[in-house]
Design an enzyme around this catalytic site. Sequence first.
Site, PDB file in Angstrom:
ATOM      1  N   GLY A  59      -3.315  -2.414 -11.803  1.00 27.71           N
ATOM      2  CA  GLY A  59      -3.776  -3.432 -12.751  1.00 27.71           C
ATOM      3  C   GLY A  59      -2.606  -3.767 -13.648  1.00 27.71           C
ATOM      4  N   ILE A 118       0.830  -1.207   0.000  1.00 24.55           N
ATOM      5  CA  ILE A 118       0.000   0.000   0.000  1.00 24.55           C
ATOM      6  C   ILE A 118       0.868   1.262   0.000  1.00 24.55           C
ATOM      7  CG2 ILE A 118      -1.870   1.246   1.191  1.00 24.55           C
ATOM      8  CD1 ILE A 118      -2.566  -1.587  -0.120  1.00 24.55           C
ATOM      9  N   ASN A 174      -0.204  -5.209 -16.704  1.00 25.64           N
ATOM     10  CA  ASN A 174      -0.387  -5.023 -18.145  1.00 25.64           C
ATOM     11  C   ASN A 174      -1.135  -6.197 -18.777  1.00 25.64           C
ATOM     12  OD1 ASN A 174       0.811  -2.613 -17.770  1.00 25.64           O
ATOM     13  ND2 ASN A 174       2.488  -2.925 -19.226  1.00 25.64           N
ATOM     14  N   GLY A 188      28.588   2.290 -18.809  1.00 25.35           N
ATOM     15  CA  GLY A 188      28.775   1.891 -17.403  1.00 25.35           C
ATOM     16  C   GLY A 188      28.161   2.885 -16.435  1.00 25.35           C
ATOM     17  N   GLU A 227      -7.145   6.517 -12.421  1.00 26.45           N
ATOM     18  CA  GLU A 227      -5.841   6.091 -11.890  1.00 26.45           C
ATOM     19  C   GLU A 227      -4.923   5.688 -13.059  1.00 26.45           C
ATOM     20  OE1 GLU A 227      -6.123   3.052  -8.868  1.00 26.45           O
ATOM     21  OE2 GLU A 227      -3.959   2.733  -8.828  1.00 26.45           O
TER      22      GLU A 227
HETATM   23  C1  LIG Z   1       5.294  -0.455  -5.319  1.00 27.61           C
HETATM   24  C2  LIG Z   1       3.867  -0.905  -5.352  1.00 27.61           C
HETATM   25  C3  LIG Z   1       2.866  -0.041  -4.922  1.00 27.61           C
HETATM   26  C4  LIG Z   1       1.531  -0.457  -4.922  1.00 27.61           C
HETATM   27  N1  LIG Z   1       0.563   0.381  -4.412  1.00 27.61           N
HETATM   28  C5  LIG Z   1      -0.696  -0.113  -4.215  1.00 27.61           C
HETATM   29  C6  LIG Z   1      -1.677   0.664  -3.501  1.00 27.61           C
HETATM   30  O1  LIG Z   1      -1.432   1.817  -3.103  1.00 27.61           O
HETATM   31  N2  LIG Z   1      -2.885   0.095  -3.259  1.00 27.61           N
HETATM   32  C7  LIG Z   1      -3.197  -1.176  -3.675  1.00 27.61           C
HETATM   33  O2  LIG Z   1      -4.310  -1.627  -3.414  1.00 27.61           O
HETATM   34  N3  LIG Z   1      -2.294  -1.920  -4.355  1.00 27.61           N
HETATM   35  C8  LIG Z   1      -1.057  -1.429  -4.623  1.00 27.61           C
HETATM   36  N4  LIG Z   1      -0.125  -2.191  -5.285  1.00 27.61           N
HETATM   37  C9  LIG Z   1      -0.491  -3.542  -5.695  1.00 27.61           C
HETATM   38  C10 LIG Z   1      -0.617  -3.755  -7.204  1.00 27.61           C
HETATM   39  O3  LIG Z   1      -1.739  -3.128  -7.723  1.00 27.61           O
HETATM   40  C11 LIG Z   1      -0.611  -5.282  -7.414  1.00 27.61           C
HETATM   41  O4  LIG Z   1       0.725  -5.725  -7.169  1.00 27.61           O
HETATM   42  C12 LIG Z   1      -1.072  -5.694  -8.776  1.00 27.61           C
HETATM   43  O5  LIG Z   1      -2.446  -5.414  -8.948  1.00 27.61           O
HETATM   44  C13 LIG Z   1      -0.846  -7.195  -9.035  1.00 27.61           C
HETATM   45  O6  LIG Z   1      -1.303  -7.982  -7.985  1.00 27.61           O
HETATM   46  P1  LIG Z   1      -0.315  -9.104  -7.358  1.00 27.61           P
HETATM   47  O7  LIG Z   1       0.978  -8.442  -7.082  1.00 27.61           O
HETATM   48  O8  LIG Z   1      -1.003  -9.769  -6.235  1.00 27.61           O
HETATM   49  O9  LIG Z   1      -0.090 -10.127  -8.536  1.00 27.61           O
HETATM   50  P2  LIG Z   1      -0.998 -11.416  -8.890  1.00 27.61           P
HETATM   51  O10 LIG Z   1      -2.431 -11.001  -8.867  1.00 27.61           O
HETATM   52  O11 LIG Z   1      -0.554 -12.541  -8.036  1.00 27.61           O
HETATM   53  O12 LIG Z   1      -0.557 -11.681 -10.388  1.00 27.61           O
HETATM   54  C14 LIG Z   1       0.691 -12.325 -10.684  1.00 27.61           C
HETATM   55  C15 LIG Z   1       0.864 -12.378 -12.199  1.00 27.61           C
HETATM   56  O13 LIG Z   1      -0.221 -13.140 -12.758  1.00 27.61           O
HETATM   57  C16 LIG Z   1      -0.813 -12.399 -13.810  1.00 27.61           C
HETATM   58  N5  LIG Z   1      -2.248 -12.678 -13.890  1.00 27.61           N
HETATM   59  C17 LIG Z   1      -3.146 -12.757 -12.885  1.00 27.61           C
HETATM   60  N6  LIG Z   1      -4.383 -12.953 -13.370  1.00 27.61           N
HETATM   61  C18 LIG Z   1      -4.265 -13.011 -14.725  1.00 27.61           C
HETATM   62  C19 LIG Z   1      -5.185 -13.186 -15.807  1.00 27.61           C
HETATM   63  N7  LIG Z   1      -6.501 -13.324 -15.584  1.00 27.61           N
HETATM   64  N8  LIG Z   1      -4.694 -13.164 -17.067  1.00 27.61           N
HETATM   65  C20 LIG Z   1      -3.372 -13.013 -17.306  1.00 27.61           C
HETATM   66  N9  LIG Z   1      -2.453 -12.834 -16.318  1.00 27.61           N
HETATM   67  C21 LIG Z   1      -2.898 -12.824 -15.055  1.00 27.61           C
HETATM   68  C22 LIG Z   1      -0.588 -10.939 -13.440  1.00 27.61           C
HETATM   69  O14 LIG Z   1      -0.686 -10.103 -14.590  1.00 27.61           O
HETATM   70  C23 LIG Z   1       0.822 -11.002 -12.855  1.00 27.61           C
HETATM   71  O15 LIG Z   1       1.771 -10.940 -13.896  1.00 27.61           O
HETATM   72  C24 LIG Z   1       1.198  -1.758  -5.378  1.00 27.61           C
HETATM   73  C25 LIG Z   1       2.200  -2.613  -5.843  1.00 27.61           C
HETATM   74  C26 LIG Z   1       3.509  -2.205  -5.833  1.00 27.61           C
HETATM   75  C27 LIG Z   1       4.569  -3.168  -6.298  1.00 27.61           C
END
Ligand SMILES: Cc1cc2nc3c(=O)[nH]c(=O)nc-3n(C[C@H](O)[C@H](O)[C@H](O)COP(=O)(O)OP(=O)(O)OC[C@H]3O[C@@H](n4cnc5c(N)ncnc54)[C@H](O)[C@@H]3O)c2cc1C
Length: 390
Positions: free
Chosen positions: A363, A156, A365, A339, A241
């Site tokens: 979300g 978050i 890519n 470098g 967003e």
């Molecule tokens: C630095 C940072 C700041 C963030 N800030 C916030 C914030 O302020 N508030 C908040 O709520 N969240 C925040 N996030 C969370 C971010 O939105 C999530 O990391 C992101 O939505 C992906 O969720 P996950 O990491 O659980 O990956 P997962 O949901 O576990 O996904 C893993 C992989 O599987 C792929 N995948 C999953 N489902 C599918 C599908 N149906 N089709 C194809 N591929 C799929 C994904 O694209 C990804 O490559 C932040 C993340 C980071 C790293």
Amino acid sequence: MNQTQEHLAFRESVRSFIDRDLEPRYESFIEQRCFAREIWRIAGKAELLGLGVPEHLGGSGAPDWGYQAILGEELARFSLAANSCFAIHVDVVAPYLVELGTSEQHQRWLPGFCSGELVTAMGMTESAGGTDVAGIKTTAQRASGGWVLNGSKTFITNGGSADLVVVAARTTPNARSRGLSLFVVEKGMAGFTVGRKLDKIGQPESDTAELFFDDVFVPEENLLGEENSGFKHMMDRLPQERISGAVANLAHAASILEDTISYAKERQAFGQSIGSFQGMKFHLAEMATEMEVTQAYVDRCVDRHVRGELTAVDAAKAKWWSSDVQGRVLDGCVQVYGGYGYMTEYRVARAWRDARVTRIWAGTNEIMKELVGRNLGFPDVRHAGRAGSE
Ligand SMILES: Cc1cc2nc3c(=O)[nH]c(=O)nc-3n(C[C@H](O)[C@H](O)[C@H](O)COP(=O)(O)OP(=O)(O)OC[C@H]3O[C@@H](n4cnc5c(N)ncnc54)[C@H](O)[C@@H]3O)c2cc1C
């Protein structure tokens, strides 16, 4: 985007804020791994935080979203992390509070939101999965006078600093997207704790944290929007967003590309500037072209958003494409620096690391392409989460 004289004057005022207030303090933010409260208050005084809050509710009431785009561009040109922390507050959380809040909630929270006294965060993602928003596990159970929250959130942005967190929680079991509601959880509520600051590969100055809810009593007055409509509330606001992210992605890469072109003119090899070699010149020409072509699409999306016509599909295209271009361009810029491009004291190296996350957050890519693909008439994957269906 189309800019008026007023937009240009506002851009100058944002640049002054960055040069005068942000830049001199920046190293300390990197050391502390968060933006000190002082800078939020200064930004509030400069009327930067309440752009999306109407004047009658205490904000600066920008006439159109172009002002937010300008703030995002200028912050991202300076630092992607500065953009991400302020954008969560200004572009992401503001619409929830303004559009879904009651007048009592407006009076309670918006003055502090605009002045920088109250820093905000958005809590959707959980450790079990961020993409599948409909599968959120944090629960909110009815209790006398309110709700009791149990669960946790991770990744978050502003999580450690936040005074108010918009938290998505399950109010109806087994109802997937139809059983989520939004709550404003306030710092100091019993049972609400912030975990460690997460150690990231980039953006060390942005405070990214885990949040824990252990029997947190949240009064009825802190329910935001309609009970069980949380999923729809979130999906309605994700396009802003994403276009905000797209604007920042390009501005960030553009600023580094400008530095890189200057570097390629100055740096010598074999008695001539490296940019004068055809291989380098073509490389720089390709990056400049890709940026300009992408900018045209993102500008068109900004203009649509200003007119209230941006679709979720437009925003998804802008988000995934701009973040891919940003990644390619920054990687290409590192190559031009040789470098030095790998040394963290160089902006280009830090920018390259900072940008990796833009293909993941708001979300992923893959999910953006799911949304675009669905719009082409291909069926949804079941449980598409952040793509906006169950
Ligand atoms: C630095 C940072 C700041 C963030 N800030 C916030 C914030 O302020 N508030 C908040 O709520 N969240 C925040 N996030 C969370 C971010 O939105 C999530 O990391 C992101 O939505 C992906 O969720 P996950 O990491 O659980 O990956 P997962 O949901 O576990 O996904 C893993 C992989 O599987 C792929 N995948 C999953 N489902 C599918 C599908 N149906 N089709 C194809 N591929 C799929 C994904 O694209 C990804 O490559 C932040 C993340 C980071 C790293």
